[in-house]
Design a protein around this motif. Structure first.
Motif, PDB file in Angstrom:
ATOM      1  N   LEU A  11       0.835  -1.195   0.000  1.00 48.21           N
ATOM      2  CA  LEU A  11       0.000   0.000   0.000  1.00 48.21           C
ATOM      3  C   LEU A  11       0.877   1.255   0.000  1.00 48.21           C
ATOM      4  N   SER A  12       1.928   1.233   0.801  1.00 44.95           N
ATOM      5  CA  SER A  12       2.802   2.396   0.913  1.00 44.95           C
ATOM      6  C   SER A  12       3.486   2.731  -0.404  1.00 44.95           C
ATOM      7  N   LEU A  13       3.885   1.720  -1.141  1.00 44.19           N
ATOM      8  CA  LEU A  13       4.510   1.986  -2.439  1.00 44.19           C
ATOM      9  C   LEU A  13       3.530   2.677  -3.385  1.00 44.19           C
ATOM     10  N   ARG A  14       2.296   2.208  -3.405  1.00 41.90           N
ATOM     11  CA  ARG A  14       1.274   2.823  -4.262  1.00 41.90           C
ATOM     12  C   ARG A  14       0.951   4.245  -3.799  1.00 41.90           C
ATOM     13  N   ILE A  15       0.846   4.443  -2.503  1.00 43.70           N
ATOM     14  CA  ILE A  15       0.526   5.760  -1.952  1.00 43.70           C
ATOM     15  C   ILE A  15       1.657   6.743  -2.253  1.00 43.70           C
ATOM     16  N   ALA A  16       2.904   6.312  -2.095  1.00 41.75           N
ATOM     17  CA  ALA A  16       4.041   7.199  -2.354  1.00 41.75           C
ATOM     18  C   ALA A  16       4.025   7.680  -3.801  1.00 41.75           C
ATOM     19  N   ILE A  17       3.801   6.785  -4.729  1.00 47.40           N
ATOM     20  CA  ILE A  17       3.769   7.165  -6.142  1.00 47.40           C
ATOM     21  C   ILE A  17       2.634   8.155  -6.396  1.00 47.40           C
ATOM     22  N   SER A  18       1.463   7.852  -5.889  1.00 41.97           N
ATOM     23  CA  SER A  18       0.307   8.713  -6.110  1.00 41.97           C
ATOM     24  C   SER A  18       0.494  10.089  -5.474  1.00 41.97           C
ATOM     25  N   ASP A  19       1.024  10.123  -4.256  1.00 43.25           N
ATOM     26  CA  ASP A  19       1.180  11.396  -3.566  1.00 43.25           C
ATOM     27  C   ASP A  19       2.270  12.246  -4.198  1.00 43.25           C
ATOM     28  N   LEU A  20       3.356  11.627  -4.619  1.00 38.95           N
ATOM     29  CA  LEU A  20       4.412  12.400  -5.269  1.00 38.95           C
ATOM     30  C   LEU A  20       3.964  12.930  -6.627  1.00 38.95           C
ATOM     31  N   TYR A  21       3.220  12.128  -7.365  1.00 42.58           N
ATOM     32  CA  TYR A  21       2.807  12.522  -8.709  1.00 42.58           C
ATOM     33  C   TYR A  21       1.599  13.455  -8.689  1.00 42.58           C
ATOM     34  N   ALA A  22       0.556  13.076  -7.988  1.00 39.83           N
ATOM     35  CA  ALA A  22      -0.715  13.803  -8.079  1.00 39.83           C
ATOM     36  C   ALA A  22      -1.143  14.469  -6.778  1.00 39.83           C
ATOM     37  N   ARG A  23      -0.362  14.321  -5.711  1.00 38.15           N
ATOM     38  CA  ARG A  23      -0.747  14.835  -4.391  1.00 38.15           C
ATOM     39  C   ARG A  23      -2.121  14.310  -3.983  1.00 38.15           C
ATOM     40  N   ARG A  24      -2.335  13.005  -4.230  1.00 35.97           N
ATOM     41  CA  ARG A  24      -3.596  12.341  -3.893  1.00 35.97           C
ATOM     42  C   ARG A  24      -3.314  11.051  -3.144  1.00 35.97           C
ATOM     43  N   VAL A  25      -4.220  10.740  -2.233  1.00 35.68           N
ATOM     44  CA  VAL A  25      -4.230   9.459  -1.543  1.00 35.68           C
ATOM     45  C   VAL A  25      -5.602   8.850  -1.835  1.00 35.68           C
TER      46      VAL A  25
END
Length: 181
Positions: A11-25
């Motif tokens: 989950l953390s890997l997916r969240i990190a990518i999403s937050d860095l790219y789109a600032r979304r969780v």
């Protein structure tokens, strides 16, 4: 390694990518992880396994309660708060303090870097300031920069969920290494 720490890392890997790219969780990822964790915990409880339900549910409640005030005053996004609560569910309440400390240190380093960069940019000679401005404009015209701006839809701020994700992966790997030793 138990299923819950592994799920926390994925989950953390997916969240990190999403937050860095789109600032979304994304709520969907949080809901799936929380549902899987609850199913695992309840199944373990029924099977008489050692995974205690109370520390995990307590972790979710404590995680939500700990960061909710930061959301209320506008210092943090709702996704960051929900993600911290899900991490509490996945890893138990004992993991929350180390996660919070490490992720806050990372976020603080981010802020310090931003402040120092702005001060350095203002102290540069005029010729270098103009060169820097041209480089920034060149970057802004690149398709990848436009894609990132489009994905963020105006959302700005520190990617705190990404820092929580980095802290989570580090903590799980550290515990895994400790168990192997």
């Amino acid at each position: 390694m138990s299923l819950l720490p592994l799920l926390a890392m994925l989950l953390s890997l997916r969240i990190a990518i999403s937050d860095l790219y789109a600032r979304r969780v994304p709520n969907a990822w949080l809901a799936v992880a929380a549902s899987a964790a609850l199913a695992w915990l309840l199944g373990s409880r029924i099977a008489g396994a050692d995974d205690a339900l109370l520390p995990h549910v307590g972790g979710a409640v404590l995680g939500l309660a700990a960061l909710l005030p930061f959301y209320v005053v506008g210092w943090m996004g709702a996704g960051d708060v929900k993600y911290f609560a899900v991490l509490g569910l996945l890893l138990g309440w004992q993991a929350l303090l180390p996660l919070w400390l490490l992720s806050s240190l990372l976020a603080g380093a981010h802020v310090l870097g931003l402040v120092l960069t702005r001060q350095l940019a203002a102290a540069l000679p005029l010729r270098l300031q103009l060169l820097r401005e041209r480089a920034v404009q060149h970057w802004q015209r690149r398709p990848v920069a436009r894609d990132i701006r489009g994905a963020r839809q105006g959302r700005v701020g520190i990617p705190y969920a990404a820092y929580l994700a980095f802290a989570t992966v580090a903590l799980v790997l550290w515990h895994l290494h400790g168990e192997a030793s």
